[in-house]
Design a protein around this motif. Structure first.
Motif, short mmCIF file in Angstrom:
data_model
loop_
_atom_site.label_atom_id
_atom_site.label_comp_id
_atom_site.label_asym_id
_atom_site.label_seq_id
_atom_site.Cartn_x
_atom_site.Cartn_y
_atom_site.Cartn_z
N GLY A 56 -23.89 43.46 12.06
CA GLY A 56 -22.52 43.46 12.56
C GLY A 56 -22.52 43.24 14.05
N TYR A 57 -21.45 43.66 14.67
CA TYR A 57 -21.28 43.46 16.10
C TYR A 57 -20.99 44.81 16.73
CZ TYR A 57 -20.74 38.78 14.25
OH TYR A 57 -20.93 37.60 13.57
N GLY A 58 -21.88 45.30 17.57
CA GLY A 58 -21.68 46.60 18.19
C GLY A 58 -21.56 47.67 17.12
N LYS A 69 -19.80 47.32 11.56
CA LYS A 69 -20.71 46.81 10.55
C LYS A 69 -19.97 45.78 9.70
CE LYS A 69 -23.69 49.88 8.33
NZ LYS A 69 -23.91 50.71 7.13
N VAL A 70 -20.52 44.59 9.60
CA VAL A 70 -19.85 43.52 8.84
C VAL A 70 -20.51 43.33 7.47
CG1 VAL A 70 -19.31 41.05 8.81
CG2 VAL A 70 -19.06 42.34 10.93
N LEU A 71 -21.84 43.34 7.46
CA LEU A 71 -22.56 43.10 6.20
C LEU A 71 -23.14 44.39 5.66
CD1 LEU A 71 -24.53 39.90 7.28
CD2 LEU A 71 -22.34 40.03 6.05
N SER A 115 -13.79 34.62 1.29
CA SER A 115 -12.61 34.29 2.09
C SER A 115 -12.90 34.46 3.58
CB SER A 115 -11.42 35.14 1.66
OG SER A 115 -11.85 36.37 1.19
N ASN A 116 -11.91 34.11 4.40
CA ASN A 116 -12.06 34.21 5.85
C ASN A 116 -12.41 35.64 6.23
OD1 ASN A 116 -11.42 31.56 6.29
ND2 ASN A 116 -9.25 31.97 6.64
N GLY A 117 -13.40 35.76 7.09
CA GLY A 117 -13.76 37.08 7.60
C GLY A 117 -14.65 37.88 6.66
N GLY A 139 -17.75 37.50 6.11
CA GLY A 139 -19.06 37.74 6.72
C GLY A 139 -20.06 36.63 6.49
N LYS A 140 -19.57 35.45 6.10
CA LYS A 140 -20.48 34.34 5.79
C LYS A 140 -21.22 33.87 7.06
CE LYS A 140 -17.06 31.84 4.23
NZ LYS A 140 -15.94 32.75 4.58
N THR A 141 -20.44 33.64 8.12
CA THR A 141 -21.06 33.19 9.37
C THR A 141 -21.99 34.26 9.93
OG1 THR A 141 -19.22 31.73 9.88
CG2 THR A 141 -20.51 32.49 11.76
N THR A 142 -21.59 35.51 9.78
CA THR A 142 -22.43 36.62 10.26
C THR A 142 -23.78 36.62 9.52
OG1 THR A 142 -20.42 37.88 10.73
CG2 THR A 142 -22.47 39.13 10.59
P1 ATP Z 1 -14.60 32.41 8.24
O1 ATP Z 1 -14.61 31.66 6.97
O2 ATP Z 1 -13.22 32.76 8.70
O3 ATP Z 1 -15.46 31.82 9.32
P2 ATP Z 1 -16.69 34.36 7.71
O4 ATP Z 1 -16.86 34.82 6.31
O5 ATP Z 1 -17.67 33.38 8.23
O6 ATP Z 1 -15.22 33.86 7.90
P3 ATP Z 1 -17.49 36.01 9.90
O7 ATP Z 1 -17.27 34.98 10.95
O8 ATP Z 1 -18.88 36.32 9.51
O9 ATP Z 1 -16.68 35.67 8.60
O10 ATP Z 1 -16.76 37.35 10.38
C1 ATP Z 1 -16.88 38.57 9.69
C2 ATP Z 1 -16.22 39.67 10.51
O11 ATP Z 1 -16.94 39.85 11.73
C3 ATP Z 1 -14.78 39.37 10.89
O12 ATP Z 1 -14.04 40.55 10.74
C4 ATP Z 1 -14.88 38.97 12.36
O13 ATP Z 1 -13.71 39.32 13.06
C5 ATP Z 1 -16.07 39.77 12.84
N1 ATP Z 1 -16.76 39.08 13.93
C6 ATP Z 1 -17.27 37.82 13.91
N2 ATP Z 1 -17.85 37.50 15.08
C7 ATP Z 1 -17.71 38.59 15.89
C8 ATP Z 1 -18.11 38.89 17.22
N3 ATP Z 1 -18.80 38.00 17.96
N4 ATP Z 1 -17.78 40.11 17.71
C9 ATP Z 1 -17.12 41.00 16.95
N5 ATP Z 1 -16.72 40.80 15.68
C10 ATP Z 1 -17.00 39.60 15.15
#
Ligand code: ATP
Length: 239
Positions: free
Chosen positions: A10-12, A15-17, A35-37, A39-42
């Motif tokens: 996660g970030y700080g 926790k995202v994953l 869906s958006n958010g 956690g795929k990019t994370t």
């Molecule tokens: P999308 O399809 O919209 O890109 P995603 O599934 O790739 O979505 P992530 O980009 O992994 O989602 O984001 C997951 C969560 O982490 C979101 O709630 C987002 O706001 C948060 N997040 C992403 N990058 C950061 C960051 N640099 N600092 C803090 N929180 C972040």
């Protein structure tokens, strides 16, 4: 080939994953949808070392990579084509591609035929070939996206992470990108693909994982996921 086990990141404080496990076997295309958010990019960032996991294990070819910095992970053959258009704007298309091969010169893997791979990349992406000497920053958004993908391939990677390669592209270019992914697959390139076009991603993939709120909710062979009622309703436009 690439194995993610019980990953938390996660970030700080956020926790995202939560306890994500994903297996990317050699020569297979694995897709991660959600869906958006979700956690795929994370997930992609944690694998390529851009953020440090707080828990879990990531291995590439049996070697732990979760504690390594990004450049060392790249040297081991993991290429990341990030979301958005991250190209070196003031450099030419060709120089961007050559830079993609840079980790091949510094790691312990064999350097291989960089010149030959450059020509192969140009073949695969004819739009880039036509614009070989053009400054990357002056390419259209779609062309920059393709350049980011081609640059990842220039690593001659063991595994490629493709984060939304079709984002923001006109429909004809989306089709082109999926054709290219299909061609790379037929050449045996191992890929982890994040895509907004879940149906197209499941068509090209062997196996898929669905990420919901940072957890894997369903996973299975791509053909099975395509017909899963819950996956259909949430990600494939119903029906
Ligand atoms: P999308 O399809 O919209 O890109 P995603 O599934 O790739 O979505 P992530 O980009 O992994 O989602 O984001 C997951 C969560 O982490 C979101 O709630 C987002 O706001 C948060 N997040 C992403 N990058 C950061 C960051 N640099 N600092 C803090 N929180 C972040």
């Amino acid at each position: 080939m690439l194995s993610i086990k019980n990953l938390e990141a996660g970030y700080g404080q956020v926790k995202v994953l939560h306890n994500i496990s994903i297996d990317v076997p050699k020569g297979k295309v694995i897709t991660l949808i959600g869906s958006n958010g979700a956690g795929k990019t994370t997930t992609m960032r944690a694998v390529s070392g851009m953020i440090k996991p707080t828990h879990g294990e990531i291995t590439l070819d049996g070697k732990r990579i979760d504690a390594l910095p990004s450049h060392r992970i790249a040297r081991l053959g993991l290429a990341h084509s990030p979301e958005g258009r991250r190209v070196f704007a003031t450099m030419s298309v060709e120089d961007n591609l050559i830079l993609g091969a840079f980790p091949r010169y510094t790691g312990s893997r064999s350097k291989g035929d960089v010149k030959g791979d450059l020509e192969k990349a140009m073949e695969l992406f004819p739009r880039l070939k036509e614009r070989r000497t053009q400054q990357a920053g002056t390419l259209s958004g779609g062309e920059q996206q393709m350049l980011a993908m081609a640059r990842a391939i220039m690593l001659n990677p063991e595994v490629v992470l493709l984060d939304e390669p079709s984002m923001g592209l006109a429909p004809i270019l989306v089709e082109e990108v999926f054709n290219i992914i299909g061609r790379l697959k037929s050449e045996g390139v191992t890929m982890l693909l994040v895509e907004q076009f879940a149906a197209a991603a499941l068509n090209v993939a062997d196996y898929g994982y669905v990420l919901e709120n940072g957890k894997i909710s369903v996973h299975g062979p791509a053909d099975k996921l395509k017909t899963d009622p819950a996956v259909k309703a949430a990600y494939l436009g119903g029906g």
